[in-house]
Design an enzyme around this catalytic site. Sequence first.
Site, PDB file in Angstrom:
ATOM      1  N   ASP A  39      45.790  40.367  29.021  1.00  0.00           N
ATOM      2  CA  ASP A  39      45.652  40.639  30.446  1.00  0.00           C
ATOM      3  C   ASP A  39      46.920  41.323  30.924  1.00  0.00           C
ATOM      4  O   ASP A  39      48.020  40.851  30.650  1.00  0.00           O
ATOM      5  CB  ASP A  39      45.423  39.342  31.209  1.00  0.00           C
ATOM      6  CG  ASP A  39      45.000  39.545  32.649  1.00  0.00           C
ATOM      7  OD1 ASP A  39      45.489  40.518  33.271  1.00  0.00           O
ATOM      8  OD2 ASP A  39      44.208  38.755  33.154  1.00  0.00           O
ATOM      9  N   GLN A 102      35.870  34.921  40.630  1.00  0.00           N
ATOM     10  CA  GLN A 102      35.754  36.112  39.785  1.00  0.00           C
ATOM     11  C   GLN A 102      36.273  37.329  40.550  1.00  0.00           C
ATOM     12  O   GLN A 102      35.921  37.539  41.710  1.00  0.00           O
ATOM     13  CB  GLN A 102      34.303  36.319  39.376  1.00  0.00           C
ATOM     14  CG  GLN A 102      34.102  37.423  38.364  1.00  0.00           C
ATOM     15  CD  GLN A 102      32.652  37.528  37.903  1.00  0.00           C
ATOM     16  OE1 GLN A 102      31.750  36.890  38.441  1.00  0.00           O
ATOM     17  NE2 GLN A 102      32.434  38.347  36.871  1.00  0.00           N
ATOM     18  N   HIS A 108      33.943  37.792  31.551  1.00  0.00           N
ATOM     19  CA  HIS A 108      35.128  37.568  30.730  1.00  0.00           C
ATOM     20  C   HIS A 108      35.569  36.115  30.829  1.00  0.00           C
ATOM     21  O   HIS A 108      35.253  35.413  31.776  1.00  0.00           O
ATOM     22  CB  HIS A 108      36.271  38.516  31.104  1.00  0.00           C
ATOM     23  CG  HIS A 108      36.756  38.368  32.506  1.00  0.00           C
ATOM     24  ND1 HIS A 108      36.032  38.808  33.599  1.00  0.00           N
ATOM     25  CD2 HIS A 108      37.892  37.831  32.999  1.00  0.00           C
ATOM     26  CE1 HIS A 108      36.703  38.567  34.706  1.00  0.00           C
ATOM     27  NE2 HIS A 108      37.836  37.947  34.379  1.00  0.00           N
TER      28      HIS A 108
END
Length: 148
Positions: A39, A102, A108
């Site tokens: 990330d 989200q 994911h």
Amino acid sequence: MPMFVDESPAGECIFCKLVNGDIPSAKVYEDELTIAFMDIGQACEGHVLIASKRHAANLLELTPEEAGAVMQTARRIAAAAAQALEPEGITLFQANGAAGGQTVFHFHLHVLPRKAGDGLSLTWKREEPGMPVLNRFAERLRQALAQT
């Protein structure tokens, strides 16, 4: 939670672009159904995202095969993080819908290697509604399961 929100249409979201190789990523792992990458907004050292390759907005849009593949990849990444980073614990986090937290609407799962005092938290107000209420919810869920 991150301030970044991707509201791109299906097939044009940031994760679709990453899967297609249109934008760079620090890829950790890839197979036929999933991709694992670091990330860019690290919540902690070793923060990895596991995404379905096919665009599915949330968990409910995944096929059973994709859902299983995501969890298998998450387990592999967690095992690698345990060996390479020696965290004190590992948190898996997955959010569905804006109200669920989200921010990128392509399925994911976060793999978060944890250390005490790392500043991450998942908190909620604990309620104890009692067994009659729990049994009513359980019955509603059983009825829904019988229809799927």
